[in-house]
Write a protein that holds these residues in place. Structure first.
Motif, PDB file in Angstrom:
ATOM      1  N   ASP A  42      -4.674  -1.487 -15.626  1.00  0.00           N
ATOM      2  CA  ASP A  42      -4.312  -0.836 -14.378  1.00  0.00           C
ATOM      3  C   ASP A  42      -5.382   0.176 -14.000  1.00  0.00           C
ATOM      4  OD1 ASP A  42      -1.989  -2.286 -14.309  1.00  0.00           O
ATOM      5  OD2 ASP A  42      -0.691  -0.640 -14.932  1.00  0.00           O
ATOM      6  N   THR A  43      -5.763   0.209 -12.718  1.00  0.00           N
ATOM      7  CA  THR A  43      -6.767   1.165 -12.259  1.00  0.00           C
ATOM      8  C   THR A  43      -6.137   2.485 -11.846  1.00  0.00           C
ATOM      9  OG1 THR A  43      -6.679   0.171 -10.060  1.00  0.00           O
ATOM     10  CG2 THR A  43      -8.423  -0.578 -11.528  1.00  0.00           C
ATOM     11  N   CYS A  44      -4.866   2.474 -11.510  1.00  0.00           N
ATOM     12  CA  CYS A  44      -4.092   3.691 -11.257  1.00  0.00           C
ATOM     13  C   CYS A  44      -2.655   3.390 -11.657  1.00  0.00           C
ATOM     14  CB  CYS A  44      -4.188   4.146  -9.804  1.00  0.00           C
ATOM     15  SG  CYS A  44      -3.626   2.941  -8.620  1.00  0.00           S
ATOM     16  N   PHE A  45      -1.966   4.422 -12.129  1.00  0.00           N
ATOM     17  CA  PHE A  45      -0.631   4.175 -12.674  1.00  0.00           C
ATOM     18  C   PHE A  45       0.098   5.493 -12.871  1.00  0.00           C
ATOM     19  CE2 PHE A  45      -3.922   4.291 -15.834  1.00  0.00           C
ATOM     20  CZ  PHE A  45      -3.487   5.260 -16.723  1.00  0.00           C
TER      21      PHE A  45
ATOM     22  N   ASN B 293       0.880  -1.160   0.000  1.00  0.00           N
ATOM     23  CA  ASN B 293       0.000   0.000   0.000  1.00  0.00           C
ATOM     24  C   ASN B 293       0.918   1.210   0.000  1.00  0.00           C
ATOM     25  OD1 ASN B 293      -2.238  -1.674   0.191  1.00  0.00           O
ATOM     26  ND2 ASN B 293      -2.217  -1.614   2.414  1.00  0.00           N
ATOM     27  N   VAL B 294       0.695   2.126  -0.926  1.00  0.00           N
ATOM     28  CA  VAL B 294       1.588   3.263  -1.112  1.00  0.00           C
ATOM     29  C   VAL B 294       0.815   4.553  -0.861  1.00  0.00           C
ATOM     30  CG1 VAL B 294       3.096   4.441  -2.763  1.00  0.00           C
ATOM     31  CG2 VAL B 294       2.837   1.951  -2.884  1.00  0.00           C
TER      32      VAL B 294
ATOM     33  N   GLU C 142       3.432  -7.925   9.712  1.00  0.00           N
ATOM     34  CA  GLU C 142       2.324  -7.087   9.266  1.00  0.00           C
ATOM     35  C   GLU C 142       2.475  -6.811   7.787  1.00  0.00           C
ATOM     36  OE1 GLU C 142       1.682  -3.602  11.596  1.00  0.00           O
ATOM     37  OE2 GLU C 142       2.075  -4.647  13.462  1.00  0.00           O
ATOM     38  N   PRO C 143       1.378  -6.448   7.100  1.00  0.00           N
ATOM     39  CA  PRO C 143       1.474  -6.137   5.679  1.00  0.00           C
ATOM     40  C   PRO C 143       2.481  -5.019   5.423  1.00  0.00           C
ATOM     41  CG  PRO C 143      -0.812  -6.256   6.356  1.00  0.00           C
ATOM     42  CD  PRO C 143       0.023  -6.326   7.593  1.00  0.00           C
ATOM     43  N   PHE C 144       3.143  -5.098   4.310  1.00  0.00           N
ATOM     44  CA  PHE C 144       4.131  -4.113   3.911  1.00  0.00           C
ATOM     45  C   PHE C 144       3.413  -2.843   3.463  1.00  0.00           C
ATOM     46  CE2 PHE C 144       6.454  -2.532   0.076  1.00  0.00           C
ATOM     47  CZ  PHE C 144       7.493  -1.916   0.775  1.00  0.00           C
ATOM     48  N   VAL C 145       3.699  -1.723   4.119  1.00  0.00           N
ATOM     49  CA  VAL C 145       3.074  -0.438   3.794  1.00  0.00           C
ATOM     50  C   VAL C 145       4.180   0.605   3.725  1.00  0.00           C
ATOM     51  CG1 VAL C 145       1.435   1.330   4.527  1.00  0.00           C
ATOM     52  CG2 VAL C 145       0.969  -1.065   5.004  1.00  0.00           C
ATOM     53  N   MET C 146       4.163   1.467   2.713  1.00  0.00           N
ATOM     54  CA  MET C 146       5.192   2.488   2.577  1.00  0.00           C
ATOM     55  C   MET C 146       4.581   3.820   2.194  1.00  0.00           C
ATOM     56  SD  MET C 146       6.532   2.547  -1.262  1.00  0.00           S
ATOM     57  CE  MET C 146       7.513   3.834  -0.719  1.00  0.00           C
ATOM     58  N   SER C 147       5.318   4.887   2.459  1.00  0.00           N
ATOM     59  CA  SER C 147       4.914   6.224   2.052  1.00  0.00           C
ATOM     60  C   SER C 147       6.032   6.853   1.246  1.00  0.00           C
ATOM     61  CB  SER C 147       4.643   7.098   3.277  1.00  0.00           C
ATOM     62  OG  SER C 147       3.512   6.610   3.968  1.00  0.00           O
TER      63      SER C 147
ATOM     64  N   CYS D  17      -1.296  12.486   0.365  1.00  0.00           N
ATOM     65  CA  CYS D  17      -2.568  12.929  -0.205  1.00  0.00           C
ATOM     66  C   CYS D  17      -3.159  11.958  -1.229  1.00  0.00           C
ATOM     67  CB  CYS D  17      -2.425  14.323  -0.818  1.00  0.00           C
ATOM     68  SG  CYS D  17      -1.294  14.401  -2.201  1.00  0.00           S
ATOM     69  N   PHE D  18      -2.426  10.913  -1.608  1.00  0.00           N
ATOM     70  CA  PHE D  18      -2.958   9.957  -2.582  1.00  0.00           C
ATOM     71  C   PHE D  18      -2.517   8.560  -2.180  1.00  0.00           C
ATOM     72  CE2 PHE D  18      -2.962   7.535  -6.559  1.00  0.00           C
ATOM     73  CZ  PHE D  18      -4.233   7.814  -7.011  1.00  0.00           C
ATOM     74  N   GLY D  19      -3.476   7.638  -2.065  1.00  0.00           N
ATOM     75  CA  GLY D  19      -3.165   6.269  -1.659  1.00  0.00           C
ATOM     76  C   GLY D  19      -3.391   5.276  -2.775  1.00  0.00           C
TER      77      GLY D  19
END
Length: 96
Positions: free
Chosen positions: A47-50, A11-12, A90-95, A17-19
């Motif tokens: 792709d739904t977002c790219f 999850n990025v 835990e699931p890998f999550v990054m910002s 402001c955008f996930g």
């Protein structure tokens, strides 16, 4: 993804402001890459977002893969220090 192995999902969050949920890190015959979330449209997936530009794609992929590598190193270090049975991370999550 029959031609590749899913190594992780990510999850990025971009600029707070955008996930993006559900990006995948895939190991294919051409190497490791980041696959964006997609949906089935007829006989194929889109792709739904790219990222729109090549530079944005490179930045996103390098950031995700770099954070994933750092996560793996940290997790391996924690596991080597544990004496109890391994736990599920835990699931890998990054910002970005």
């Amino acid at each position: 993804y029959s031609s590749g192995k899913i190594l992780a999902t990510a999850n990025v969050t971009i600029d707070d402001c955008f996930g993006v949920r559900g990006a995948k890190i895939i190991d294919s015959s051409k190497g490791i890459f980041v696959s964006m979330p997609s949906t089935k449209a007829g006989d194929y997936y889109v792709d739904t977002c790219f990222p729109i530009t090549r530079d944005a794609r490179i930045l996103l992929e390098n950031s995700v893969l770099g954070a994933w590598q750092q996560y793996q190193e940290q997790h391996q270090k924690q596991q080597s220090q544990q004496t109890a049975p391994a736990y599920e991370p835990e699931p890998f999550v990054m910002s970005m």
